[in-house]
Design an enzyme around this catalytic site. Structure first.
Site, PDB file in Angstrom:
ATOM      1  N   LYS A 135      22.862 -18.337  13.120  1.00 10.30           N
ATOM      2  CA  LYS A 135      22.786 -16.904  13.416  1.00 10.30           C
ATOM      3  C   LYS A 135      22.269 -16.691  14.858  1.00 10.30           C
ATOM      4  O   LYS A 135      21.792 -17.644  15.501  1.00 10.30           O
ATOM      5  CB  LYS A 135      21.872 -16.235  12.382  1.00 10.30           C
ATOM      6  CG  LYS A 135      22.450 -16.275  10.952  1.00 10.30           C
ATOM      7  CD  LYS A 135      21.539 -15.525   9.976  1.00 10.30           C
ATOM      8  CE  LYS A 135      22.095 -15.549   8.564  1.00 10.30           C
ATOM      9  NZ  LYS A 135      21.249 -14.770   7.624  1.00 10.30           N
ATOM     10  N   TYR A 158      29.535  -9.519   5.220  1.00 12.68           N
ATOM     11  CA  TYR A 158      28.395  -9.164   4.372  1.00 12.68           C
ATOM     12  C   TYR A 158      28.729  -8.025   3.395  1.00 12.68           C
ATOM     13  O   TYR A 158      27.819  -7.330   2.924  1.00 12.68           O
ATOM     14  CB  TYR A 158      27.193  -8.799   5.246  1.00 12.68           C
ATOM     15  CG  TYR A 158      26.445 -10.005   5.795  1.00 12.68           C
ATOM     16  CD1 TYR A 158      25.995 -11.034   4.950  1.00 12.68           C
ATOM     17  CD2 TYR A 158      26.162 -10.114   7.154  1.00 12.68           C
ATOM     18  CE1 TYR A 158      25.310 -12.137   5.457  1.00 12.68           C
ATOM     19  CE2 TYR A 158      25.465 -11.217   7.662  1.00 12.68           C
ATOM     20  CZ  TYR A 158      25.038 -12.219   6.802  1.00 12.68           C
ATOM     21  OH  TYR A 158      24.341 -13.305   7.294  1.00 12.68           O
ATOM     22  N   ASN A 167      16.611 -15.452   9.662  1.00 14.51           N
ATOM     23  CA  ASN A 167      16.460 -16.712   8.910  1.00 14.51           C
ATOM     24  C   ASN A 167      17.430 -17.815   9.349  1.00 14.51           C
ATOM     25  O   ASN A 167      17.801 -18.680   8.572  1.00 14.51           O
ATOM     26  CB  ASN A 167      16.491 -16.448   7.402  1.00 14.51           C
ATOM     27  CG  ASN A 167      17.805 -15.872   6.940  1.00 14.51           C
ATOM     28  OD1 ASN A 167      18.725 -15.671   7.726  1.00 14.51           O
ATOM     29  ND2 ASN A 167      17.916 -15.620   5.637  1.00 14.51           N
ATOM     30  N   HIS A 201      23.378 -19.099   8.091  1.00 11.80           N
ATOM     31  CA  HIS A 201      24.129 -18.597   6.932  1.00 11.80           C
ATOM     32  C   HIS A 201      24.901 -19.754   6.311  1.00 11.80           C
ATOM     33  O   HIS A 201      25.403 -20.621   7.024  1.00 11.80           O
ATOM     34  CB  HIS A 201      25.150 -17.524   7.355  1.00 11.80           C
ATOM     35  CG  HIS A 201      26.118 -17.202   6.256  1.00 11.80           C
ATOM     36  ND1 HIS A 201      25.823 -16.313   5.248  1.00 11.80           N
ATOM     37  CD2 HIS A 201      27.340 -17.716   5.956  1.00 11.80           C
ATOM     38  CE1 HIS A 201      26.843 -16.285   4.388  1.00 11.80           C
ATOM     39  NE2 HIS A 201      27.777 -17.127   4.795  1.00 11.80           N
ATOM     40  N   GLU A 222      35.064 -16.714   3.387  1.00  8.23           N
ATOM     41  CA  GLU A 222      34.394 -16.705   4.691  1.00  8.23           C
ATOM     42  C   GLU A 222      35.120 -17.608   5.690  1.00  8.23           C
ATOM     43  O   GLU A 222      35.260 -17.256   6.865  1.00  8.23           O
ATOM     44  CB  GLU A 222      32.931 -17.124   4.516  1.00  8.23           C
ATOM     45  CG  GLU A 222      32.148 -16.052   3.748  1.00  8.23           C
ATOM     46  CD  GLU A 222      30.771 -16.494   3.268  1.00  8.23           C
ATOM     47  OE1 GLU A 222      30.368 -17.653   3.548  1.00  8.23           O
ATOM     48  OE2 GLU A 222      30.095 -15.677   2.611  1.00  8.23           O
TER      49      GLU A 222
HETATM   50  P1  DAT Z   1      21.576 -15.903   1.857  1.00 12.59           P
HETATM   51  O1  DAT Z   1      21.692 -15.720   3.356  1.00 12.59           O
HETATM   52  O2  DAT Z   1      20.497 -16.902   1.498  1.00 12.59           O
HETATM   53  O3  DAT Z   1      22.894 -16.203   1.195  1.00 12.59           O
HETATM   54  P2  DAT Z   1      21.798 -13.211   0.794  1.00 12.59           P
HETATM   55  O4  DAT Z   1      23.276 -13.437   0.720  1.00 12.59           O
HETATM   56  O5  DAT Z   1      21.115 -12.701  -0.431  1.00 12.59           O
HETATM   57  O6  DAT Z   1      21.031 -14.520   1.271  1.00 12.59           O
HETATM   58  O7  DAT Z   1      21.486 -12.165   1.954  1.00 12.59           O
HETATM   59  C1  DAT Z   1      22.186 -12.210   3.177  1.00 12.59           C
HETATM   60  C2  DAT Z   1      21.190 -12.007   4.302  1.00 12.59           C
HETATM   61  O8  DAT Z   1      20.648 -10.702   4.217  1.00 12.59           O
HETATM   62  C3  DAT Z   1      19.977 -12.943   4.269  1.00 12.59           C
HETATM   63  O9  DAT Z   1      20.252 -14.172   4.901  1.00 12.59           O
HETATM   64  C4  DAT Z   1      18.949 -12.150   4.985  1.00 12.59           C
HETATM   65  C5  DAT Z   1      19.267 -10.716   4.611  1.00 12.59           C
HETATM   66  N1  DAT Z   1      18.458 -10.258   3.474  1.00 12.59           N
HETATM   67  C6  DAT Z   1      18.602 -10.619   2.179  1.00 12.59           C
HETATM   68  N2  DAT Z   1      17.690 -10.017   1.403  1.00 12.59           N
HETATM   69  C7  DAT Z   1      16.940  -9.250   2.245  1.00 12.59           C
HETATM   70  C8  DAT Z   1      15.832  -8.391   2.078  1.00 12.59           C
HETATM   71  N3  DAT Z   1      15.296  -8.168   0.878  1.00 12.59           N
HETATM   72  N4  DAT Z   1      15.326  -7.785   3.184  1.00 12.59           N
HETATM   73  C9  DAT Z   1      15.853  -7.980   4.405  1.00 12.59           C
HETATM   74  N5  DAT Z   1      16.901  -8.785   4.622  1.00 12.59           N
HETATM   75  C10 DAT Z   1      17.434  -9.414   3.567  1.00 12.59           C
HETATM   76 MG    MG Z   2      24.548 -15.047   0.857  1.00 12.90          MG
END
Ligand code: DAT
Ligand code: MG
Length: 148
Positions: A9, A49, A112, A115, A126
């Site tokens: 990212k 997303y 974080n 991805h 994707e």
């Molecule tokens: P991942 O990236 O582990 O697949 P995800 O698909 O649930 O996680 O979410 C996509 C991204 O969105 C994640 O990398 C960071 C952000 N995100 C997820 N939950 C969040 C939250 N509660 N608050 C802020 N950002 C969040």
């Molecule tokens: Mg995800």
């Protein structure tokens, strides 16, 4: 062989972690099929997303992922989707174990570092969102017989 979509990212690119992250997947034994440094448009971010559309963090997520270059990759290997999620660590870096990418380098869920696709369906979706077929190379890795 199974394929997954992984992406450093904008925070990982700016923090000069591309090499470190690529090295982890290389050292594990995965095979790189394609990679590129690119910018993500708002349209592509919203598609990528799409499952999070409507959630409170959606706008911040789209703003963040479009805030600078990303390093998009396709990696191959047996169980690469599940194993790469383990190498990444939990979504929120505060819960990610040391030794994982997010555990070692992340501090905050909104930044974080990496991805990774979470299922065969999301991997296929994707990969096709980010890569043209001709950008993915098929070649034999000479170390394969020492990995499997
Ligand atoms: P991942 O990236 O582990 O697949 P995800 O698909 O649930 O996680 O979410 C996509 C991204 O969105 C994640 O990398 C960071 C952000 N995100 C997820 N939950 C969040 C939250 N509660 N608050 C802020 N950002 C969040
Ligand atoms: Mg995800």
């Amino acid at each position: 062989m199974e394929k997954t979509f992984l992406m450093v990212k904008p925070d990982g690119v700016q923090r000069q972690l591309i090499g470190e992250i690529v090295a982890r997947f290389e050292s594990k034994g995965f095979h790189l099929a394609g990679a590129k440094l690119m910018s993500i448009s708002k349209e592509l971010a919203e598609k990528h997303y799409g499952e999070h559309d409507g959630k409170p963090f959606f706008k911040d997520l789209v703003d963040f992922i479009t805030s600078g270059p990303v390093f998009a990759m396709v990696w191959e290997g047996e169980n690469v989707i599940e194993i790469s999620r383990q190498l990444m660590g939990k979504t929120n870096p505060k819960d990610a174990l040391p030794g994982t990418i997010r555990g070692d380098y992340g501090m905050f869920v909104g930044k974080n570092i990496i991805h990774g696709s979470d299922s065969p369906e999301s991997a296929e979706r994707e990969i096709s969102l980010f890569f043209k077929e001709e950008e993915l190379l098929e070649y034999t890795s000479s170390i394969k017989e020492w990995i499997y």
